[in-house]
Scaffold this motif. Structure first.
Motif, short mmCIF file in Angstrom:
data_model
loop_
_atom_site.label_atom_id
_atom_site.label_comp_id
_atom_site.label_asym_id
_atom_site.label_seq_id
_atom_site.Cartn_x
_atom_site.Cartn_y
_atom_site.Cartn_z
N UNK A 157 2.04 -8.73 5.90
CA UNK A 157 3.43 -8.90 6.35
C UNK A 157 3.27 -9.82 7.76
N UNK A 158 2.05 -9.63 8.43
CA UNK A 158 2.01 -10.32 9.84
C UNK A 158 1.81 -11.72 9.51
N UNK B 210 -0.31 -1.91 14.85
CA UNK B 210 -0.64 -2.64 13.75
C UNK B 210 0.01 -3.99 13.67
N UNK B 211 -0.71 -5.12 13.60
CA UNK B 211 -0.16 -6.42 13.47
C UNK B 211 1.08 -6.40 12.11
N UNK B 212 0.85 -5.48 11.24
CA UNK B 212 1.75 -5.79 9.94
C UNK B 212 3.25 -5.22 10.57
N UNK C 179 3.93 -7.99 14.43
CA UNK C 179 4.35 -9.35 14.33
C UNK C 179 5.71 -9.61 13.86
N UNK C 180 6.08 -8.89 12.62
CA UNK C 180 7.27 -9.20 12.17
C UNK C 180 8.53 -8.58 13.07
N UNK C 181 8.19 -7.82 13.86
CA UNK C 181 9.28 -7.23 14.74
C UNK C 181 9.36 -8.27 15.88
N UNK C 182 8.28 -8.73 16.34
CA UNK C 182 8.44 -9.89 17.57
C UNK C 182 8.99 -11.06 17.05
N UNK C 183 8.70 -11.36 15.59
CA UNK C 183 9.34 -12.71 15.05
C UNK C 183 10.90 -12.54 15.03
#
Ligand code: BJW
Length: 225
Positions: A66-67, A211-213, A216-220
């Motif tokens: 997902x990241x 965790x990156x998964x 990263x989606x939350x930041x995007x």
């Protein structure tokens, strides 16, 4: 908005690729100087080739997570204003669909002929000494940047960091240079997304842990809202 995202082994961890320095990592119980230097390769090319052959073979057993996919969404929104600079030698960014990816430490799926300097897309093993498709010499090595070698395309990276308004570091321990210094080269805001605070966490304006998964989606989503 011009954004540079630096990725490290942590972004691929949840895809099933082992990181280097974490507990259970590739280098637990292994001296990196025995496999990731030109001197190690000169001393025992078979050992080094097998280390990379195993990791190249492992790529076909993993998928982007997902990241990686979130960074593709970001690229669709920002276009040329996004550059992903990765220390990773895997191809998970590309397989997720990212097109603006720059591999500063090389790629597992590339072989470099030290006789004629050609580079070839490569999926199979190298330990058995296959001939270079261009010159025929059995001098193909992994197209990987080892300690003491110069990372690829640093001019492009320096320029992007100089111009960016936001620099985000994902899943890297901050122990290997020059990537560990990018936070100092970046002109804009800085953010770290990592499972735990990295060695350079306090150099970032903001550091988020998880965790990156998830991160990263939350930041995007946050950036594109
Ligand atoms: C998660 C997660 C999850 C886990 N979600 N997070 C003294 C001072 C300064 C520099 C030097 C020095 N002595 C020597 C140097 C230079 C040297 C260096 O940095 N050495 C250090 C050991 C000190 N660097 C070099 O030699 C480089 N070349 C160079 O500097 O040339 C000069 C030059 C520079 C610039 C312009 C012109 C000239 C070359 C470095 C090549 C490194 N290559 C490697 C191995 C080859 C590839 C391979 O085998 O795959 O690249 S080293 C290895 O480390 C690999 C990685 O790309 C790199 C970074 O590792 P990374 O990605 O940070 O992984 P880990 O495992 O360390 O961390 C994972 C992180 O993820 C952790 O923080 C976890 O918490 C986190 N994580 N799961 C989010 N699910």
């Amino acid at each position: 908005m011009k954004v540079v995202v630096l990725t490290g082994a942590g972004i691929s961890a949840e895809s099933g690729l082992t990181t280097f320095r974490d507990s259970g990592g590739l280098w637990e119980g292994v001296d990196p100087m025995q496999v990731a230097t030109p001197e190690a390769y000169a001393a025992d090319p078979g050992l080094v080739q097998r280390f990379y052959d195993d990791r190249r073979a492992a790529l076909s057993r993993v998928q982007p997570n997902a990241a990686h996919h979130a960074l593709v969404r970001l690229e669709h929104a920002l276009g040329d204003d996004l550059l992903v600079v990765t220390q990773n030698v895997d191809d998970l960014h590309e397989r997720a669909g990212s097109q603006r990816v720059h591999h500063i430490h090389g790629r597992l799926r590339s072989a470099w002929c030290t006789t004629c300097d050609a580079r070839h897309e490569w999926d199979g093993p190298l330990a058995d000494g296959p001939p270079c498709p261009r010159c025929g010499s059995a001098t193909l090595r992994p197209d990987i940047v080892w300690f003491g070698e110069i990372p690829y395309g640093m001019d492009r990276v320096e320029q992007a960091l100089w111009e960016c308004e936001l620099f985000v570091s994902v899943g890297t321990s901050g122990l290997v240079y020059p990537a560990a210094a990018f936070v100092h080269w970046a002109r804009g805001a800085t953010l770290e997304l990592n499972l735990e605070p990295s060695a350079g966490a306090t150099d970032f304006a903001e550091s988020r842990q998880g965790p990156a998964t998830r991160l990263v989606p939350a930041w995007v989503e946050e950036l594109l809202a």
